[in-house]
Motif scaffolding. Structure first.
Motif, PDB file in Angstrom:
ATOM      1  N   PRO A   1      -2.845   2.511  -9.496  1.00 22.35           N
ATOM      2  CA  PRO A   1      -3.639   1.843  -8.456  1.00 22.35           C
ATOM      3  C   PRO A   1      -2.852   1.765  -7.148  1.00 22.35           C
ATOM      4  CG  PRO A   1      -2.966   0.298 -10.195  1.00 22.35           C
ATOM      5  CD  PRO A   1      -2.545   1.651 -10.643  1.00 22.35           C
ATOM      6  N   SER A   2      -3.496   2.080  -6.042  1.00 22.16           N
ATOM      7  CA  SER A   2      -2.773   2.181  -4.770  1.00 22.16           C
ATOM      8  C   SER A   2      -2.245   0.827  -4.307  1.00 22.16           C
ATOM      9  CB  SER A   2      -3.660   2.806  -3.702  1.00 22.16           C
ATOM     10  OG  SER A   2      -4.781   1.979  -3.506  1.00 22.16           O
ATOM     11  N   ASP A   3      -2.790  -0.265  -4.862  1.00 23.85           N
ATOM     12  CA  ASP A   3      -2.297  -1.585  -4.442  1.00 23.85           C
ATOM     13  C   ASP A   3      -1.336  -2.186  -5.475  1.00 23.85           C
ATOM     14  OD1 ASP A   3      -4.037  -2.070  -6.488  1.00 23.85           O
ATOM     15  OD2 ASP A   3      -5.194  -3.616  -5.436  1.00 23.85           O
TER      16      ASP A   3
ATOM     17  N   ALA B   1       6.112   9.778  -0.892  1.00 18.71           N
ATOM     18  CA  ALA B   1       4.691  10.129  -0.924  1.00 18.71           C
ATOM     19  C   ALA B   1       4.476  11.643  -1.009  1.00 18.71           C
ATOM     20  CB  ALA B   1       3.981   9.567   0.313  1.00 18.71           C
TER      21      ALA B   1
ATOM     22  N   ARG C   1       2.423  13.825 -12.526  1.00 18.90           N
ATOM     23  CA  ARG C   1       1.122  13.186 -12.284  1.00 18.90           C
ATOM     24  C   ARG C   1       0.109  13.620 -13.351  1.00 18.90           C
ATOM     25  NH1 ARG C   1       0.052  14.183  -6.842  1.00 18.90           N
ATOM     26  NH2 ARG C   1       0.701  12.120  -6.146  1.00 18.90           N
TER      27      ARG C   1
ATOM     28  N   ASP D   1       0.825  -1.199   0.000  1.00 16.49           N
ATOM     29  CA  ASP D   1       0.000   0.000   0.000  1.00 16.49           C
ATOM     30  C   ASP D   1       0.856   1.245   0.000  1.00 16.49           C
ATOM     31  OD1 ASP D   1      -2.667  -0.451  -0.420  1.00 16.49           O
ATOM     32  OD2 ASP D   1      -2.905  -1.337   1.574  1.00 16.49           O
ATOM     33  N   HIS D   2       0.636   2.028  -1.025  1.00 16.60           N
ATOM     34  CA  HIS D   2       1.372   3.277  -1.112  1.00 16.60           C
ATOM     35  C   HIS D   2       0.465   4.377  -0.611  1.00 16.60           C
ATOM     36  CE1 HIS D   2       4.553   1.205  -3.179  1.00 16.60           C
ATOM     37  NE2 HIS D   2       3.628   0.600  -3.891  1.00 16.60           N
ATOM     38  N   GLU D   3       1.071   5.396  -0.076  1.00 16.79           N
ATOM     39  CA  GLU D   3       0.266   6.401   0.629  1.00 16.79           C
ATOM     40  C   GLU D   3      -0.430   7.375  -0.303  1.00 16.79           C
ATOM     41  OE1 GLU D   3       2.597   8.481   3.622  1.00 16.79           O
ATOM     42  OE2 GLU D   3       3.892   6.701   3.666  1.00 16.79           O
ATOM     43  N   ASN D   4       0.221   7.681  -1.405  1.00 19.60           N
ATOM     44  CA  ASN D   4      -0.246   8.844  -2.154  1.00 19.60           C
ATOM     45  C   ASN D   4      -0.257   8.595  -3.654  1.00 19.60           C
ATOM     46  OD1 ASN D   4      -1.091  11.425  -2.709  1.00 19.60           O
ATOM     47  ND2 ASN D   4       0.959  12.326  -2.501  1.00 19.60           N
ATOM     48  N   LEU D   5      -0.781   7.449  -4.051  1.00 19.66           N
ATOM     49  CA  LEU D   5      -0.943   7.199  -5.483  1.00 19.66           C
ATOM     50  C   LEU D   5      -2.334   7.676  -5.872  1.00 19.66           C
ATOM     51  CD1 LEU D   5       0.715   3.697  -6.019  1.00 19.66           C
ATOM     52  CD2 LEU D   5       1.651   5.964  -6.484  1.00 19.66           C
ATOM     53  N   GLN D   6      -2.388   8.632  -6.789  1.00 24.56           N
ATOM     54  CA  GLN D   6      -3.683   9.179  -7.190  1.00 24.56           C
ATOM     55  C   GLN D   6      -4.087   8.750  -8.598  1.00 24.56           C
ATOM     56  OE1 GLN D   6      -3.735  13.432  -6.444  1.00 24.56           O
ATOM     57  NE2 GLN D   6      -2.511  13.154  -4.592  1.00 24.56           N
TER      58      GLN D   6
END
Ligand code: HEC
Ligand code: HEC
Length: 247
Positions: free
Chosen positions: A36-38, A77, A88, A28-33
């Motif tokens: 995908p966060s997983d 992050a 981004r 799990d990454h904290e700040n993926l917008q």
């Protein structure tokens, strides 16, 4: 984002076509917008390494951390660096190009061609056309400075995809400078153009226009004659020669 568009994005970015199930090595990454966060760490790493190569930069260009220190000390992050926020937006753009626009192409060829960061960046952080780079240097610091910049860039990048070293970049800059009434600066670039592309009738014609703009009609006539020697059908050179009474 649907799983399919995630897959398209990851494929486009060169990170393994298979999206592992979320439970497998997921981190799990904290700040993926956008991503995908997983996303599994190896895929994320591959994408990030792809960024550094496509743009010719380091992790620290976008992430808060000190060059030379272990990556574990970085705050990946954090969005403090503007370059990360720009990247981004680029990620969103690439996703839209591949997922929305190219995906809608009728009768699309096989295999599908995907746009990646490298498609535009080609190893440069800011993918600026060479003609624009040279025009700006010439406007700010004069034609000799632009000629020197051309040589530097050529020495560093020739053979790669970063810049287009064909004659069009030089004649493009010369044309822009003539349009700005900077004839002498265009002539300075023209000398470089002739050195590397002396066989091009177009370059000689453009040199003629630059010389005219610089007020050297005699030399302009000689340039147009040279252009016509290389291509007797060069209409632009014919017309200018006639106008100058040198036909
Ligand atoms: C061109 C800018 C750029 C470069 C260079 C770059 N990154 Fe990133 N990185 C990003 C962006 C943008 C995100 C966030 C993506 C999103 O929001 O989905 C990100 C996210 C991350 C994350 C997830 C952080 C979190 O917890 O949210 C990690 C880890 C990471 N990058 C590592 C690296 C490493 C290691 C390198 C060098 C090999 C690197 N990055 C190079 C732009 C960059
Ligand atoms: C369709 C072409 C294109 C693609 C694809 C593309 N970029 Fe860009 N990028 C540009 C252009 C053009 C600029 C310069 C925008 C400006 O400042 O005028 C730019 C600027 C940037 C910048 C800011 C550079 C600076 O110095 O200000 C970053 C960072 C960046 N891109 C990262 C990326 C990443 C990462 C990808 C892949 C996810 C990507 N770009 C894909 C065209 C593209």
């Amino acid at each position: 984002m649907t799983r399919r568009s995630v897959r398209r994005l990851l494929t486009a970015l060169g990170a393994a076509a298979v999206l592992a199930p979320a439970s497998l090595a997921a981190q799990d990454h904290e700040n993926l917008q956008v991503l995908p966060s997983d996303i599994p760490r190896p895929q994320l790493s591959a994408i990030m390494r792809g960024f550094t190569q496509a743009l010719g930069v380091r992790c620290s260009t976008c992430h808060v951390g000190e060059e030379g220190q272990p990556l574990s000390t970085y705050d990946m992050a954090s969005d403090d660096k503007p370059m990360k926020r720009k990247a981004r937006e680029m990620l969103r753009m690439v996703q839209a190009i591949n997922g929305e626009y190219l995906a809608e192409l009728p009768d699309r060829g096989e295999p599908a061609v995907r746009v990646t960061c490298a498609t535009c960046h080609g190893g440069l952080r800011r993918p600026e056309p060479l003609a624009d780079v040279l025009t700006k240097v010439a406007m700010d610091d004069g034609g000799d400075a632009a000629a020197a910049r051309y040589r530097e860039l050529r020495a560093e990048y020739f053979g790669g995809r970063a810049y287009d070293f064909s004659s069009g970049s030089l004649t493009g800059a010369m044309e822009a400078l003539v349009g700005e009434e900077r004839g002498a600066d265009a002539v300075a670039l023209g000398r470089v153009a002739l050195e590397f592309h002396g066989e091009s009738t177009v370059v000689h014609t453009m040199m003629g226009q630059a010389l005219e703009a610089a007020g050297d009609t005699e030399a302009a006539v000689a340039a147009y004659r040279q252009a016509l020697e290389l291509d007797p059908d060069n209409r632009a050179a014919q017309r200018r020669l006639e106008a100058l009474g040198g036909g």
